[in-house]
Design an enzyme around this catalytic site. Structure first.
Site, PDB file in Angstrom:
ATOM      1  NE  ARG A 203      -9.096   1.490   2.327  1.00 12.41           N
ATOM      2  CZ  ARG A 203      -8.568   2.491   1.614  1.00 12.41           C
ATOM      3  NH1 ARG A 203      -9.121   3.702   1.656  1.00 12.41           N
ATOM      4  NH2 ARG A 203      -7.537   2.284   0.842  1.00 12.41           N
ATOM      5  CB  SER A 273      -6.110  -4.090   2.576  1.00 11.64           C
ATOM      6  OG  SER A 273      -5.330  -3.632   1.507  1.00 11.64           O
ATOM      7  CD  GLU A 343      -9.247  -2.089   4.115  1.00  8.40           C
ATOM      8  OE1 GLU A 343      -8.130  -1.581   4.251  1.00  8.40           O
ATOM      9  OE2 GLU A 343      -9.761  -2.320   3.011  1.00  8.40           O
TER      10      GLU A 343
HETATM   11  N1  EPU Z   1       5.244  -2.790   1.318  1.00  6.28           N
HETATM   12  C1  EPU Z   1       6.292  -3.532   1.832  1.00  6.28           C
HETATM   13  N2  EPU Z   1       6.088  -4.864   2.055  1.00  6.28           N
HETATM   14  C2  EPU Z   1       4.911  -5.471   1.780  1.00  6.28           C
HETATM   15  C3  EPU Z   1       3.853  -4.713   1.245  1.00  6.28           C
HETATM   16  C4  EPU Z   1       4.061  -3.365   1.020  1.00  6.28           C
HETATM   17  O1  EPU Z   1       7.374  -3.011   2.109  1.00  6.28           O
HETATM   18  O2  EPU Z   1       4.803  -6.684   2.006  1.00  6.28           O
HETATM   19  C5  EPU Z   1       5.476  -1.360   1.053  1.00  6.28           C
HETATM   20  C6  EPU Z   1       5.424  -1.038  -0.436  1.00  6.28           C
HETATM   21  O3  EPU Z   1       6.655  -1.224  -1.033  1.00  6.28           O
HETATM   22  C7  EPU Z   1       4.962   0.387  -0.442  1.00  6.28           C
HETATM   23  C8  EPU Z   1       4.081   0.507   0.795  1.00  6.28           C
HETATM   24  O4  EPU Z   1       4.394  -0.624   1.612  1.00  6.28           O
HETATM   25  O5  EPU Z   1       6.074   1.253  -0.286  1.00  6.28           O
HETATM   26  C9  EPU Z   1       2.606   0.533   0.462  1.00  6.28           C
HETATM   27  O6  EPU Z   1       2.250  -0.625  -0.288  1.00  6.28           O
HETATM   28  P1  EPU Z   1       1.188  -0.573  -1.484  1.00  6.28           P
HETATM   29  O7  EPU Z   1       1.556   0.494  -2.437  1.00  6.28           O
HETATM   30  O8  EPU Z   1       1.004  -1.944  -1.978  1.00  6.28           O
HETATM   31  O9  EPU Z   1      -0.108  -0.041  -0.815  1.00  6.28           O
HETATM   32  P2  EPU Z   1      -0.868  -0.480   0.505  1.00  6.28           P
HETATM   33  O10 EPU Z   1      -0.830   0.688   1.441  1.00  6.28           O
HETATM   34  O11 EPU Z   1      -0.401  -1.772   1.033  1.00  6.28           O
HETATM   35  C10 EPU Z   1      -3.179   0.395  -0.336  1.00  6.28           C
HETATM   36  C11 EPU Z   1      -4.582  -0.095  -0.089  1.00  6.28           C
HETATM   37  C12 EPU Z   1      -4.958  -1.147  -1.139  1.00  6.28           C
HETATM   38  C13 EPU Z   1      -4.769  -0.566  -2.524  1.00  6.28           C
HETATM   39  C14 EPU Z   1      -3.321  -0.102  -2.676  1.00  6.28           C
HETATM   40  C15 EPU Z   1      -3.071   0.576  -4.004  1.00  6.28           C
HETATM   41  C16 EPU Z   1      -4.977   0.015   2.318  1.00  6.28           C
HETATM   42  C17 EPU Z   1      -4.934  -0.719   3.607  1.00  6.28           C
HETATM   43  N3  EPU Z   1      -4.631  -0.680   1.237  1.00  6.28           N
HETATM   44  O12 EPU Z   1      -2.335  -0.708  -0.067  1.00  6.28           O
HETATM   45  O13 EPU Z   1      -6.320  -1.403  -0.952  1.00  6.28           O
HETATM   46  O14 EPU Z   1      -5.085  -1.513  -3.509  1.00  6.28           O
HETATM   47  O15 EPU Z   1      -3.005   0.844  -1.643  1.00  6.28           O
HETATM   48  O16 EPU Z   1      -3.653   1.830  -3.990  1.00  6.28           O
HETATM   49  O17 EPU Z   1      -5.319   1.169   2.278  1.00  6.28           O
HETATM   50  C18 EPU Z   1      -7.941  -2.822   0.034  1.00  6.28           C
HETATM   51  O18 EPU Z   1      -8.303  -1.831   0.670  1.00  6.28           O
HETATM   52  O19 EPU Z   1      -8.494  -3.958   0.145  1.00  6.28           O
HETATM   53  C19 EPU Z   1      -6.798  -2.694  -0.866  1.00  6.28           C
HETATM   54  C20 EPU Z   1      -6.300  -3.706  -1.533  1.00  6.28           C
END
Ligand code: EPU
Length: 350
Positions: A203, A273, A343
């Protein structure tokens, strides 16, 4: 392109609205609220807003601003930024340069896109042509330029893996000692930067790192996020690598990602994010496990669906969001000993 340009003086020139109107017509507006140019719908007034509709506009406008010594900040899709309630003193250059050209005669196929083009839209347009490789980006709300600077990513993909070259407008001030008594000139070059030169990391990129560094120390910035400065590097366009595929295959994967996002990410006005995922963890889960979901300050709230999304329920201010940011950072630090890193970028006068 390489040219040695005049440099009026070391002094910063304030905005002269009449002069700007004469030079840029309706592409210049004064005292404009920035809220509607951001996905969170938050932000105060900018003294001036200059809209670039093409790469040619970007080149001529940035060259003019550099020559005249007028501080400016570049705003793309406004999807990864929090603009302060006090707004921006000086000029915002709104990047709406949106030209896109697909190159299907080569292996691999490629797409060239102006930095103000919507990144997700390009991924979907590629899909209708049977070109894959960017499916992961189909839901990314911001521009190509913003995606390059922040090495945007989702669903395991990231810009660094697709980027072939970024076209950059680069300004260098001549060494003061090199001229015999003449004021130093300015060198403006249009350069092609490779993936390696952009120095991508999770990022982030070399350009973004310099912005953040400058933001903290208040020193000269290469990308001009701090006030009263000029960026010395402007991304004009990017060439990205695609892959030959079938329209149905690409669109099915795009739909799969879309439905995952619909289930896991809230729909309201937000900045995407808020924090980067810390090594070995995810910001959303940490904020969730810290018990912070649904917490509200004014009209801003941490989403009940995903802990890393902060929603504007109507009239949230940047100060409300900043309170939630600071609260999340301090609770997660005290409960888990983890420092959450933003981010998004903070822009304007804080
Ligand atoms: N989770 C929780 N509680 C929450 C949110 C998430 O337990 O409130 C758990 C989920 O169940 C999952 C894990 O955390 O096991 C990861 O969550 P998710 O799959 O939603 O992915 P993320 O890591 O939160 C990343 C990117 C997003 C992107 C998604 C899908 C980052 C910081 N975020 O989110 O990117 O859309 O994966 O690929 O890397 C962005 O960068 O603006 C963005 C939205």
């Amino acid at each position: 392109m390489q040219m040695l340009n005049k440099r009026s003086s070391d002094k910063q020139k304030p905005i002269d609205a009449q002069e700007m109107h004469e030079k840029f017509g309706e592409q210049f507006q004064s005292s404009i609220s920035l809220a509607r140019f951001t996905s969170a719908r938050i932000g105060g007034v900018a003294d001036g807003l200059l809209t670039a509709n093409s790469v040619a506009d970007l080149v001529s406008m940035v060259t003019y601003l550099w020559e005249e010594g007028m501080p400016f900040i570049i705003l793309g899709g406004g999807s990864n930024v929090l603009v302060s309630d006090a707004g921006v003193r000086g000029l915002v250059l709104l990047n709406k340069a949106h030209e896109v050209k697909f190159d299907e005669g080569t292996d691999p196929p490629k797409v060239w896109a102006a930095s103000g083009a919507n990144f997700g839209l390009i991924a979907r347009q590629a899909g209708t042509r049977g070109l894959g490789g960017l499916e992961w980006a189909s839901g990314i709300p911001g521009t190509v330029g913003g995606a390059v600077i922040g090495n945007a990513g989702a669903h395991g993909g990231a810009v660094a893996e697709n980027l072939l070259v970024a076209e950059i407008l680069h300004r260098e001030i001549e060494d003061k000692t090199s001229k015999n008594g003449n004021p130093p000139g300015m060198l403006i070059r249009r350069e092609n930067w490779t993936n390696e030169q952009l120095g991508f990391s999770y990022r982030s990129s070399l350009i973004k790192e310099r912005v953040l560094e400058a933001g903290h120390t208040g020193e000269e910035t290469e990308s001009g996020r701090s006030q009263g400065k000029q960026p010395s590097i402007v991304i004009l366009a990017a060439k990205l690598q695609l892959a030959y595929s079938k329209r149905e295959t690409v669109e099915a994967l795009i739909e799969e990602y879309r439905s995952y996002r619909r289930k896991t990410q809230p729909a309201g006005a937000s900045m995407g994010s808020m924090f980067k995922n810390p090594p070995g963890g995810t910001a959303g889960r940490l904020i969730d496990e810290a018990g912070l979901k649904s917490i509200r300050v004014g009209d801003a709230a941490i989403s009940s669906m995903h802990g890393n999304f902060f929603i504007n329920y109507g009239n949230a201010t940047a100060a409300d969001v900043l309170d939630l940011i600071n609260l999340s950072k301090s609770v997660v630090a005290s409960k888990f000993g983890i420092d959450l890193e933003l981010e998004i970028e903070l822009i304007g006068a804080w």
